[in-house]
Structures are given as C-alpha cells and as structure tokens.
Design an enzyme around this catalytic site. Structure first.
Site, short mmCIF file in Angstrom:
data_model
loop_
_atom_site.label_atom_id
_atom_site.label_comp_id
_atom_site.label_asym_id
_atom_site.label_seq_id
_atom_site.Cartn_x
_atom_site.Cartn_y
_atom_site.Cartn_z
N HIS A 99 41.55 36.94 36.95
CA HIS A 99 42.56 36.60 37.97
C HIS A 99 42.87 37.78 38.88
O HIS A 99 43.79 37.72 39.68
CB HIS A 99 43.85 36.12 37.29
CG HIS A 99 43.63 34.90 36.44
ND1 HIS A 99 43.59 33.63 36.96
CD2 HIS A 99 43.41 34.77 35.10
CE1 HIS A 99 43.37 32.77 35.98
NE2 HIS A 99 43.25 33.44 34.85
N LYS A 137 37.02 31.20 40.02
CA LYS A 137 38.42 31.20 40.47
C LYS A 137 38.42 31.61 41.95
O LYS A 137 38.06 30.80 42.79
CB LYS A 137 39.24 32.10 39.56
CG LYS A 137 39.14 31.62 38.09
CD LYS A 137 40.04 32.39 37.16
CE LYS A 137 39.69 32.19 35.70
NZ LYS A 137 39.80 30.83 35.19
N SER A 153 46.94 35.49 32.46
CA SER A 153 46.74 34.20 33.13
C SER A 153 47.93 33.26 33.04
O SER A 153 48.06 32.36 33.85
CB SER A 153 45.50 33.51 32.57
OG SER A 153 45.59 33.40 31.16
N1 PMP Z 1 39.65 35.10 31.32
C1 PMP Z 1 40.82 34.65 31.78
C2 PMP Z 1 41.98 35.59 31.85
C3 PMP Z 1 40.96 33.32 32.19
O1 PMP Z 1 42.12 32.86 32.63
C4 PMP Z 1 39.82 32.47 32.13
C5 PMP Z 1 39.86 31.02 32.59
N2 PMP Z 1 41.02 30.37 32.53
C6 PMP Z 1 38.65 32.98 31.63
C7 PMP Z 1 38.58 34.30 31.24
C8 PMP Z 1 37.44 32.12 31.47
O2 PMP Z 1 36.77 32.00 32.68
P1 PMP Z 1 35.85 30.73 32.98
O3 PMP Z 1 36.75 29.66 33.43
O4 PMP Z 1 34.90 31.22 34.02
O5 PMP Z 1 35.16 30.39 31.70
#
Ligand code: PMP
Length: 431
Positions: free
Chosen positions: A204, A235, A176
């Site tokens: 992502h 997302k 991310s």
């Molecule tokens: N996994 C990754 C790689 C993320 O970037 C994120 C959110 N930034 C999440 C899980 C968590 O997802 P959520 O925002 O739905 O809690």
C-alpha cells in the site's frame, strides 16, 4: 455435511459470515454493485489506473502478442521478454539492482519470508502485518517473534533475547487495515545493530507515498537500506502480480529458494504489460499521487466533521473503527442503500472488538463525492445506533496493550529466556 452447516451458522451468529459482492464494469470511482450504483470507497485501485485506456490497451496488445497465459513457471519456460522488461523498470523505479516478479503479493510475502527464515533462526514480525506475512512465517522453518504493533521497545527486547539467532525483521510499510506507517528508520537502525535483514511490504506504499510514489522506504530516505522491498501490481499499479526489489545476490537466492516463485506459473503477459503501462503513467504523471494524498486529507477532514475519530491514519487508507462486527456490517449495509460502498472488515482480518469500515481513497474521487460520502457514513452510523467518536479509540487501546506487554516482559538479563511459547497467543491473533 452438518459440520459445514454448523460452522456457517456459527459465523452468522457471530456476525462474521462473508459473501462476495459483485461489481459490474471496471473499478472506477463509481460502480454498479449487485445492480445498484454506488460510490466505491474500498478499492485498492488507488491511482485510477486499472481502467486507464493506456493500461487496458497495453494488456490487450500483450494478449495478442504473447498470449494470455505464461504457460509454465519462471524456472521452466515461463520467463518471457515482457517479464524481464517489467523487472528492469521496477528495479529502476525502486532504485535497486534487481526486481523479481511473483504471481501475487500474497505469494511474494510467503516466498520471501519463508526463504529468509531458515531453521534455528528467528523472524521478527509486527502483530498487524498482513496475513501473507503471517503465512510466510508459518511456512518458514524459523521461530517467529511477534512484536506489539510498531512497538520498537518490544522489538528491541526480542532482538536482544534472540541471542544472535535473528534472521530478519518484516513489516508492512502502510498497514492495510489501519492506514498508519511503520517506523522504518528505527526498524532499520535496530536491524543494523543486531545484524538482521529487513523486509518491507510496500503493497500500500508503492504508488501512494514517497517521491513520485516510490513508497514509504523512499519517503523515509532509506533507499538502499532495506534488504527486500515487496510491492504489488494489483493495487496502485492497477493490474495483478507482485515483485520483490533487492540486490542481485538476494534475487538469485530468491530464484533458488522462494517456493511460490519456483512452483507456480509465471504471471500472465497481459497483467505484466498492463502493470508496465501503469508504471510508465505513474512516472509521467506523479500528480496522481499528490491527488490521492489530497483526497485522503479531504476525507479525514470531512469524517472528522461528522464526529468520526480518524487520527490514526496518515495515508489513503482510513479506518472507521466501530468495535462490534454486526454493527460494522449494519453500517456498511445502510451506507450501500444510500449509495456508498465501504466494506466492513471483521475478525480475523482485524483483532476482536475492532471491526471497522475500511475506506480506501482513489485519486479519481472528487472532493464533493467525498464530502457527500462522509455525510452518508455519519447518517448510516447514527441510524445503526453508533454515535461517531464513541468507538474504540484504536491508539488508546494500543497504548494500553503496549503497557501491559511491557509489564509482562521478564527483566533483561544475559541469560533471560526467550519465550516463544508465551508469544503464541499473539501469533494466533495476527493470523
Ligand atoms: N500485503 C499487504 C499489506 C496487502 O494488503 C495485500 C493485499 N491485500 C497483500 C500483501 C497481498 O497482495 P496481493 O493482493 O497482490 O496478493
């Protein structure tokens, strides 16, 4: 009281103090940020679906039909027809027998990793995995082995030394904060060789990579080879919530042991119905995924013209690594003044000395917007005293760290110790 102020002062001193900024209106390519119009370059609304009329209508209709809240956790009375419908659609989309909705991606990762990492076992986790995976490892009763980012030799070494205690390998598909993709094929091969499970977080990847946006697992031709694929609805799918796609037996195990599934209220019907509408749109309009990828290519080209080093990213996430936290903040502020919002990301989200602006593209950006934004970022960097191209070359820093880690590993031997203590530093860094 004074302890709290001391801690806040310390964060300010280090350039690590954070505050929320406010966006007025929906998450479009252009928003009003704290009263100022800007181009939004850090939203995960990758496909522009969060504000799509059909998604909004579906959420509004769901609120009228099913109400706003689910009222209970899934195992009590919170499983409603709309949850089941989305689970079936997601399973079909991901090509798995089942899909299980969770309240968020954070909760899904915590739940899946802790459920599969039982006492006496070992979970293998990439050092740059998302914080929710790190927290899942902490909640799991298993030991955690953190392998150097995407370093398959290090992972293989850990698996060999786990002496049959390996439970699972867990990795982000798209990282991310770096926008690179995990070597999924090699991970699956190693998992098969050592008889451990594989969990891939496609937060992502879903909606962004692979055929029709099915994710990096599909892009690598690994459909059916991964035990659990986690995806988020917040997302590319423009809503809120998450899911774990897997076979029926695994889904039943998660229903019985993933604590965030068991002990937290089911996702709200409007978010679930909104995600369902977004998934339908994605299936009807796969060109959105192509547009997103084309926009990411354009952005990288334009940033390269400004002298930025963007080689590490191959996806819609493009980091501009500048190193120092205060410098990253300064560039971010200057860019906002010029009408471009790309949030600065600092430790502990990224390792010390690798603060960056994390750019997230949307399918709804236009080429000319991206060209102008690259120039704004170039000018802002120069004004802040940073010459693009002179930052920390992330790939080189990583190679050096990998060499250092390889040199520090004890030689292979059947009786070689599996030193979790020595690994603790990396666990702390990944947190
Ligand atoms: N996994 C990754 C790689 C993320 O970037 C994120 C959110 N930034 C999440 C899980 C968590 O997802 P959520 O925002 O739905 O809690």
């Amino acid at each position: 009281m004074s302890e709290i102020h001391d801690r806040l002062d310390e964060l300010k001193e280090l350039g690590l103090f954070r505050r929320t900024r406010m966006v007025s209106g929906p998450q479009g390519p252009r928003v009003v940020l704290d009263g100022k119009p800007v181009l939004l370059l850090c939203s995960n609304n990758y496909l522009g679906l969060a504000d799509h009329p059909r998604v909004r209508e579906a959420a509004a209709d769901a609120a009228m039909r099913w109400g706003v809240g689910a009222g209970a956790s899934r195992l009590v009375s919170g499983t409603m027809t709309v949850h089941r419908r989305l689970e079936e659609r997601l399973a079909a989309f991901k090509g798995t027998e089942a899909a299980l909705l969770f309240g968020s991606g954070y909760l899904a990762n915590v739940g899946v990793v802790s459920a599969l990492g039982g006492a006496g076992r070992v979970v293998f986790s990439d050092e740059l995995n998302h914080a929710s995976i790190v927290d899942g490892c902490r909640l799991a009763k298993a030991d955690t082995f953190i392998y150097q980012h995407c370093d398959m030799e290090h992972l293989a070494w850990g698996l060999r030394h786990a002496e049959g205690r390996g439970a699972l390998i867990v990795t982000d598909s798209v990282f991310s904060m770096d926008g690179d993709v995990a070597p999924l094929e090699e991970i699956v091969q190693l998992a098969r060789r050592h008889d451990v499970r594989v969990v891939v977080d496609e937060a992502h990847g879903t909606g962004c990579l692979g055929p029709g946006g099915r994710g990096a697992v599909h892009e690598a031709g690994l459909e059916g080879e991964v035990d659990v694929v986690v995806g988020t609805l917040g997302k590319a799918l423009g809503a809120y919530g998450a899911f774990a796609a897997c076979d029926q037996a695994m889904a039943q195990l998660l229903v019985n042991s993933a604590r965030p599934f068991i002990f937290s209220t089911a996702p709200p019907p409007p978010a679930v119905a909104g995600a369902l509408a977004a998934l339908e749109l994605l299936e009807e309009q796969p060109h959105r995924v192509e547009k997103l990828q084309a926009n990411a290519d354009t952005m990288r080209d334009e940033l390269a013209k400004e002298g930025f080093e963007v080689a590490g990213s191959t996806t819609q996430i493009v980091p501009l690594v500048v190193g120092d936290a205060k410098l990253a903040m300064r560039i971010c502020e200057l860019a906002i003044e010029r009408g471009v919002f790309a949030q600065a990301i600092r430790p502990p989200t990224v390792p010390e000395g690798t603060s960056r602006l994390r750019l997230a593209l949307m399918a709804s950006h236009t080429k000319s917007e991206l060209r102008d934004a690259a120039q704004v970022l170039g000018r802002s960097a120069l004004q802040a005293g940073f010459r693009p191209g002179t930052g920390v070359p992330v790939a080189a820093a990583r190679d050096a760290a990998a060499r250092e880690s390889a040199a520090a590993r004890p030689a292979d031997s059947p009786a070689g110790p599996f030193d979790f203590e020595a690994d603790a530093a990396r666990v702390a860094r990944a947190a």
